[in-house]
Every structure is written in C-alpha cells, then in structure tokens.
Scaffold this motif. Structure first.
Motif, mmCIF file in Angstrom:
data_model
loop_
_atom_site.group_PDB
_atom_site.id
_atom_site.type_symbol
_atom_site.label_atom_id
_atom_site.label_comp_id
_atom_site.label_asym_id
_atom_site.label_seq_id
_atom_site.Cartn_x
_atom_site.Cartn_y
_atom_site.Cartn_z
ATOM 1 N N HIS A 152 0.858 -1.194 0.000
ATOM 2 C CA HIS A 152 0.000 0.000 0.000
ATOM 3 C C HIS A 152 0.891 1.239 0.000
ATOM 4 O O HIS A 152 1.448 1.605 1.030
ATOM 5 N N HIS A 184 -4.615 6.201 -5.928
ATOM 6 C CA HIS A 184 -6.023 6.453 -5.588
ATOM 7 C C HIS A 184 -6.959 6.474 -6.795
ATOM 8 O O HIS A 184 -6.698 7.166 -7.783
ATOM 9 N N ASP A 244 0.991 2.844 3.495
ATOM 10 C CA ASP A 244 0.189 3.969 3.001
ATOM 11 C C ASP A 244 1.093 5.181 2.771
ATOM 12 O O ASP A 244 0.692 6.325 2.992
ATOM 13 N N HIS A 286 -7.221 0.034 5.881
ATOM 14 C CA HIS A 286 -7.517 0.897 7.046
ATOM 15 C C HIS A 286 -8.984 0.881 7.495
ATOM 16 O O HIS A 286 -9.721 1.821 7.244
ATOM 17 N N SER A 294 -11.235 0.659 -0.168
ATOM 18 C CA SER A 294 -11.209 1.659 0.899
ATOM 19 C C SER A 294 -12.518 2.416 0.970
ATOM 20 O O SER A 294 -13.211 2.571 -0.029
ATOM 21 N N HIS A 312 -13.274 6.132 1.919
ATOM 22 C CA HIS A 312 -12.653 7.420 2.238
ATOM 23 C C HIS A 312 -13.686 8.530 2.438
ATOM 24 O O HIS A 312 -13.440 9.471 3.174
ATOM 25 N N GLU A 344 -5.779 1.609 -5.287
ATOM 26 C CA GLU A 344 -6.594 1.732 -4.075
ATOM 27 C C GLU A 344 -7.928 2.342 -4.486
ATOM 28 O O GLU A 344 -7.977 3.502 -4.883
HETATM 29 ZN ZN LIG Z 1 -6.748 5.153 1.842
#
Ligand SMILES: [Zn+2]
Ligand SMILES: [Zn+2]
Length: 262
Positions: free
Chosen positions: A7, A36, A220, A147, A102, A104, A76
């Motif tokens: 990541h 992303h 990350d 996460h 994810s 977010h 991601e």
């Molecule tokens: Zn993230």
C-alpha cells in the motif's frame, strides 16, 4: 519471497507527488504502487480521481528495463455505495494485480475532513461502518480491506467504545471480509501517525475470533521515506496474536510469506 509493502502512493495519486525511482533505491524484489481511484471525490472538489492507466502501464514498462525489480499493477479503490457498477465496468477494461478497497468519503465529505470534528462521533462512525458493510456486500472487487479505521482517524475512539457501540457491525464487516477471502490490512498511517494502534489491538483478535487469517501490512506511504513504515510495530502486534504469515497478492496468484523480521 520477502514480504513487500502492498500500500503506497506515487504521482499517479491526486495527493502524492512521489516518484517511483525514490521508492526503488533499495531495488526491492517486487514493487507495487496502489494509487487512488475515487469518483466524485470531495477531497478534489467533486472531481473523479482516476490514475492515468496508459501512462502508468508505460511507466512500469520503462522501469522494467531499468531495474531488476518485478513490477505489479496496483490500485486503491475508494467506493461510495451507488458507484459499484461504474467501478466494476472500469476495472474490466483496466486490469490490476492488486486491488485495495477503501472507504474514504460518502459523496459529501471525506472522513478525514475537519468537518467531522463538528459532528457527533458515534453517528459519524456508525455511518462510516454502515457504508463499509454495504460496499463489502455490493462491490464484488478487491483483495484487501484497507484501514478499517479510516473514518475514525480524527475522532479519537477508545477500544472500549468500539466494542460497546460497534462490535456487531464490525463482526458483520469482518465476516464479509473472511467470506470473500479478502485480507485485513494493518495500516501504518492509522497505526502510528493517527495513533490508532489500540484499535488494531482490539480489531485483529476480533477478526481472528471469526476465522480471519489473512493479513497484509501497508505503509500507506505518500513519500518514499515512509516506504514500509510501521512494519516493525505492526508485525509485533501480529506476532502477539500468533500470526506468522502475511498474504501477498499478485494477480490471480496469492501466497503466504513470513512476517518481516526487522
Ligand atoms: Zn486510503
Ligand atoms: Zn492509501
């Protein structure tokens, strides 16, 4: 195979300017960036943040000529309920070897936005976990749930509060992760930078108690200095929980490898 960071971000992410070459100084055996993908992203004024796929593939091609490293394609994917079909269609045309899932944002705000500080933390966290569960039920793609605590990073929860208010929902979330054979990520930003290691000390055994066995570590990183950030601390927690292997995802190939000893 040694475990490697699964990541991290480069300039293909809207919020990173880092170059591949800076990550590659140590010439790792394998390398994967996970940039992303977030549609209608409030962190970018509602813009669709989509990594430039042709440019990414071309960059990996040139890196393969210059480095002994084996390069994989990673992403991601931030998901908001309602976007599932659009993202699945996109991924059909743009294949990746590692897909992180994810939560977010919710279409209105990113859970890291200062706005959450003005809201009721229990309600915000409840909406966040509900969204996560919906995404796991309806969005069929993804290898890793990243996460799990992203929506709590700014809300300072204790493990006791999580257990009291959200154990039911977390149980459903982790059962879904297990049923889908996804991995549970220990995220260094959450763990160290936002001090949520205590939440992981609670969540890892909960996930294990339901049968969860697959784990990944992710720094990350958005800058190369953070490559493999927190691996030591996160590995120590896993060792305490009697975990000695991590999942590595390389397209259709999945393998278990030893926890890094640092
Ligand atoms: Zn993230
Ligand atoms: Zn990330």
């Amino acid at each position: 195979m040694n475990y490697y960071d699964q990541h991290l971000h480069t300039y293909f992410s809207f919020d990173s300017e880092e170059n591949f070459e800076d990550y590659l100084i140590c010439e790792p055996e394998y390398f994967v960036s996970t940039d992303h993908f977030d549609l209608n992203n409030p962190a970018s004024d509602g813009k669709d943040d989509i990594p430039d796929y042709p440019a990414y593939i071309e960059k990996l091609r040139t890196l393969r000529e210059e480095y002994p490293t084996k390069f994989l394609r990673g992403i991601e994917i931030g998901v908001v309920p309602g976007q599932e079909k659009q993202i699945v269609d996109y991924l059909m045309e743009h294949p990746y070897d590692l897909k992180l899932v994810s939560i977010h944002q919710n279409g209105h705000f990113d859970y890291m936005d200062g706005k959450v500080l003005t809201m009721d933390k229990f309600q915000t966290a409840d909406e966040y976990f509900s969204q996560m569960l919906t995404v796991l039920e309806r969005f069929p793609e993804g290898d890793v749930l990243t996460h799990f605590d992203y929506g709590l990073r700014r809300l300072s929860f204790t493990p006791d509060e999580l257990a009291e208010h959200f154990e039911g929902k977390l149980t459903r979330i982790f059962k879904k992760v297990i049923e889908r054979e996804m991995a549970f990520e220990l995220n260094a930003k959450s763990f160290l930078k936002y001090g949520n290691y205590k939440l992981y000390r609670y969540a890892v055994p909960l996930y294990q108690s339901l049968g969860g066995k697959l784990f990944t570590l992710g720094s990350d990183a958005h800058v190369a200095e953070d490559y493999q950030l927190g691996f030591k601390e996160m590995s120590q927690l896993l060792e305490k929980c009697h975990v000695d292997q991590l999942l590595v995802i390389q397209g259709k190939d999945r393998s278990l490898t030893s926890i890094p000893t640092l």
